[in-house]
Write an enzyme that holds these catalytic residues in place. Structure first.
Site, PDB file in Angstrom:
ATOM      1  N   CYS A 149       0.812  -1.230   0.000  1.00  0.00           N
ATOM      2  CA  CYS A 149       0.000   0.000   0.000  1.00  0.00           C
ATOM      3  C   CYS A 149       0.841   1.274   0.000  1.00  0.00           C
ATOM      4  O   CYS A 149       0.311   2.367  -0.172  1.00  0.00           O
ATOM      5  CB  CYS A 149      -0.953  -0.001   1.195  1.00  0.00           C
ATOM      6  SG  CYS A 149      -2.177  -1.314   1.084  1.00  0.00           S
ATOM      7  N   ASN A 195     -10.272  -0.158  -0.079  1.00  0.00           N
ATOM      8  CA  ASN A 195      -8.818  -0.034  -0.142  1.00  0.00           C
ATOM      9  C   ASN A 195      -8.344  -0.515  -1.515  1.00  0.00           C
ATOM     10  O   ASN A 195      -8.433  -1.706  -1.826  1.00  0.00           O
ATOM     11  CB  ASN A 195      -8.191  -0.895   0.972  1.00  0.00           C
ATOM     12  CG  ASN A 195      -6.678  -0.806   1.011  1.00  0.00           C
ATOM     13  OD1 ASN A 195      -6.058  -0.289   0.085  1.00  0.00           O
ATOM     14  ND2 ASN A 195      -6.083  -1.313   2.079  1.00  0.00           N
ATOM     15  N   HIS A 252      -3.444   7.223   2.831  1.00  0.00           N
ATOM     16  CA  HIS A 252      -3.855   5.941   2.250  1.00  0.00           C
ATOM     17  C   HIS A 252      -5.204   5.515   2.829  1.00  0.00           C
ATOM     18  O   HIS A 252      -5.411   5.549   4.049  1.00  0.00           O
ATOM     19  CB  HIS A 252      -2.784   4.894   2.545  1.00  0.00           C
ATOM     20  CG  HIS A 252      -3.199   3.510   2.183  1.00  0.00           C
ATOM     21  ND1 HIS A 252      -3.645   3.184   0.920  1.00  0.00           N
ATOM     22  CD2 HIS A 252      -3.263   2.368   2.918  1.00  0.00           C
ATOM     23  CE1 HIS A 252      -3.955   1.905   0.901  1.00  0.00           C
ATOM     24  NE2 HIS A 252      -3.736   1.383   2.095  1.00  0.00           N
TER      25      HIS A 252
HETATM   26  O1  UT7 Z   1      -3.651  -1.027   3.668  1.00  0.00           O
HETATM   27  C1  UT7 Z   1      -2.998  -1.616   4.754  1.00  0.00           C
HETATM   28  C2  UT7 Z   1      -3.589  -2.921   4.990  1.00  0.00           C
HETATM   29  N1  UT7 Z   1      -4.772  -3.091   5.739  1.00  0.00           N
HETATM   30  C3  UT7 Z   1      -5.201  -2.349   6.764  1.00  0.00           C
HETATM   31  O2  UT7 Z   1      -4.703  -1.331   7.128  1.00  0.00           O
HETATM   32  C4  UT7 Z   1      -6.376  -2.914   7.532  1.00  0.00           C
HETATM   33  C5  UT7 Z   1      -6.176  -2.795   9.002  1.00  0.00           C
HETATM   34  N2  UT7 Z   1      -7.174  -3.462   9.777  1.00  0.00           N
HETATM   35  C6  UT7 Z   1      -8.497  -3.108   9.794  1.00  0.00           C
HETATM   36  O3  UT7 Z   1      -8.903  -2.224   9.065  1.00  0.00           O
HETATM   37  C7  UT7 Z   1      -9.399  -3.766  10.785  1.00  0.00           C
HETATM   38  O4  UT7 Z   1      -8.634  -4.528  11.687  1.00  0.00           O
HETATM   39  C8  UT7 Z   1     -10.486  -4.708  10.129  1.00  0.00           C
HETATM   40  C9  UT7 Z   1     -11.487  -3.864   9.371  1.00  0.00           C
HETATM   41  C10 UT7 Z   1      -9.821  -5.719   9.218  1.00  0.00           C
HETATM   42  C11 UT7 Z   1     -11.228  -5.451  11.228  1.00  0.00           C
HETATM   43  O5  UT7 Z   1     -11.807  -4.536  12.138  1.00  0.00           O
HETATM   44  P1  UT7 Z   1     -11.587  -4.698  13.707  1.00  0.00           P
HETATM   45  O6  UT7 Z   1     -12.330  -3.613  14.338  1.00  0.00           O
HETATM   46  O7  UT7 Z   1     -10.104  -4.765  13.978  1.00  0.00           O
HETATM   47  O8  UT7 Z   1     -12.300  -6.073  13.996  1.00  0.00           O
HETATM   48  P2  UT7 Z   1     -11.691  -7.402  14.662  1.00  0.00           P
HETATM   49  O9  UT7 Z   1     -10.829  -8.117  13.704  1.00  0.00           O
HETATM   50  O10 UT7 Z   1     -11.136  -7.057  16.007  1.00  0.00           O
HETATM   51  O11 UT7 Z   1     -13.007  -8.230  14.906  1.00  0.00           O
HETATM   52  C12 UT7 Z   1     -14.035  -7.800  15.822  1.00  0.00           C
HETATM   53  C13 UT7 Z   1     -15.198  -8.775  15.705  1.00  0.00           C
HETATM   54  C14 UT7 Z   1     -14.776 -10.236  15.782  1.00  0.00           C
HETATM   55  O12 UT7 Z   1     -15.816 -10.954  16.429  1.00  0.00           O
HETATM   56  P3  UT7 Z   1     -15.713 -11.317  17.988  1.00  0.00           P
HETATM   57  O13 UT7 Z   1     -14.468 -12.143  18.122  1.00  0.00           O
HETATM   58  O14 UT7 Z   1     -15.624 -10.005  18.707  1.00  0.00           O
HETATM   59  O15 UT7 Z   1     -16.989 -12.061  18.246  1.00  0.00           O
HETATM   60  C15 UT7 Z   1     -14.710 -10.671  14.342  1.00  0.00           C
HETATM   61  O16 UT7 Z   1     -14.903 -12.049  14.161  1.00  0.00           O
HETATM   62  O17 UT7 Z   1     -15.840  -8.609  14.416  1.00  0.00           O
HETATM   63  C16 UT7 Z   1     -15.864  -9.881  13.740  1.00  0.00           C
HETATM   64  N3  UT7 Z   1     -15.713  -9.630  12.306  1.00  0.00           N
HETATM   65  C17 UT7 Z   1     -16.735  -9.332  11.510  1.00  0.00           C
HETATM   66  N4  UT7 Z   1     -18.063  -9.234  11.738  1.00  0.00           N
HETATM   67  C18 UT7 Z   1     -18.851  -8.910  10.696  1.00  0.00           C
HETATM   68  C19 UT7 Z   1     -14.561  -9.600  11.580  1.00  0.00           C
HETATM   69  N5  UT7 Z   1     -14.839  -9.304  10.294  1.00  0.00           N
HETATM   70  C20 UT7 Z   1     -16.178  -9.138  10.228  1.00  0.00           C
HETATM   71  C21 UT7 Z   1     -17.063  -8.816   9.179  1.00  0.00           C
HETATM   72  N6  UT7 Z   1     -18.385  -8.705   9.462  1.00  0.00           N
HETATM   73  N7  UT7 Z   1     -16.640  -8.596   7.916  1.00  0.00           N
END
Ligand code: UT7
Length: 331
Positions: A116, A286, A256
């Site tokens: 990225c 993204n 970004h």
């Molecule tokens: O360009 C550089 C590369 N990428 C990035 O910069 C991305 C960086 N990361 C992120 O943007 C975020 O970490 C994500 C958007 C990928 C995830 O968001 P988060 O707030 O960090 O969520 P999480 O992974 O901590 O998950 C929270 C909860 C989990 O459930 P439990 O364990 O709390 O019950 C996940 O299983 O949300 C759940 N979850 C979802 N629920 C609905 C994870 N993905 C999804 C989804 N829909 N798509």
């Protein structure tokens, strides 16, 4: 004579027609519009659906848009830098294919890959060529067909990424605008947290790698998120300090577009009003190497000559950095 700096003198963009909405994703994986919107800010992304078309197609379209808008004769282009994490194929330069397709017959071309951060690093490389006097017309393109490496059964990644491309023309100026300063960093210990494990030289494709779905992008979202917020904010702070800039001096943050919350956290650290923060993640998700030039294309009409822009990016590797830039024209 005034110092020669690298100016951006024209901008172009292309996104595919197909719109993949949060609603459609709800039918593909266990997710919902409310979760995606509140956690990422994304409402929809564009997908290049047509078979046989790769990143070069997006790049060519964005370059053609720039050429048409600016009446540029492609024969005058000396160098085409294609920033991408999803080249058409291994070993053959995608940039060379793009340069030939757009009629840049007097240019040489290469691909630049740093996830990225590719476009940010590409702007740094283009500026170095311009400042040295070696080349005077460089076409810098950021393009990615992310859908080619996304697992549409993995809700942690498929909601985030989209396809798109943006192009800028980089030329010398002596009017004081253009690239002022940069602060670039990388840390290879981060590569385990965001990658496509197979298909490269470490783990070439086998039946096993395909069966285990190792040709798709995987990330440890929270780790990447925390690093992105920390490092993007940090390099923005540092570039302001280095250049004796206060937050009120900054006209725009062009960061970004990985997650709306990452952009907002960076803006907060810089104490910037939301009106100064470029944002289009809601439309495209993204797009990896394309987010920064797509921002410039979408905000081109609002940008004024002399506006102080802070570019920032963070990506796989890890790789990150910031650039302090003074905008070069009124459109
Ligand atoms: O360009 C550089 C590369 N990428 C990035 O910069 C991305 C960086 N990361 C992120 O943007 C975020 O970490 C994500 C958007 C990928 C995830 O968001 P988060 O707030 O960090 O969520 P999480 O992974 O901590 O998950 C929270 C909860 C989990 O459930 P439990 O364990 O709390 O019950 C996940 O299983 O949300 C759940 N979850 C979802 N629920 C609905 C994870 N993905 C999804 C989804 N829909 N798509």
């Amino acid at each position: 004579m005034n110092k020669v700096t690298a100016a951006i003198t024209a901008v172009g963009k292309y996104v595919p027609d197909y719109v993949l909405t949060n609603k459609e994703l709800e039918t593909m994986v266990e997710t919902n519009d409310e979760w995606i919107t509140s956690r990422t800010g994304i409402k929809e992304r564009r997908i290049l659906k047509e078979e046989g078309k790769g990143t070069s197609y997006l790049a060519i379209k964005s370059a053609e848009n720039l050429i048409e808008k600016s009446n540029l004769d492609p024969k005058e282009i000396e160098l085409v830098i294609l920033c991408t994490a999803t080249p058409d194929m291994q070993a053959a330069s995608t940039g060379a294919f793009v340069a030939t397709a757009i009629g840049a017959v007097n240019a040489f071309s290469f691909d630049l890959e740093s996830a990225c951060s590719s476009f940010l690093y590409g702007l740094s490389a283009a500026a170095a060529y311009i400042e040295s006097g070696r080349y005077k017309k460089i076409l810098l393109i950021g393009a990615d067909k992310n859908s080619s490496m996304i697992d549409y059964t993995d809700r942690a990644t498929c909601i985030i990424f989209g396809d798109g491309a943006g192009a800028v023309l980089v030329e010398p100026t002596t009017d004081g605008n253009g690239l002022q300063d940069e602060y670039m960093r990388s840390d290879g210990s981060g590569r385990e947290f965001l990658n496509v494990a197979a298909g490269g030289s470490v783990l070439p494709a086998t039946e096993e790698t395909v069966k285990n779905r190792l040709h798709f992008a995987r990330q440890e979202g929270q780790t990447v998120f925390k690093n992105a917020v920390f490092h993007m904010s940090d390099v923005c702070d540092k570039i302001l300090d280095k250049n004796n800039l206060k937050h009120e001096d900054i006209d725009w943050l062009a960061a970004h577009q990985a997650n709306r919350r990452i952009v907002e956290a960076t803006a907060k650290r810089l104490d910037l009003d939301s009106s100064k923060v470029m944002l289009n993640i809601q439309h495209y998700g993204n797009t990896t190497s394309a987010t920064l030039p797509l921002l410039l294309a979408d905000y081109e009409k609002q940008l004024k000559k002399g506006d102080k822009v802070i570019f920032a990016a963070f990506g796989g590797g890890f790789s990150w950095g910031s650039i302090y830039f003074k905008w070069c024209y009124n459109s």
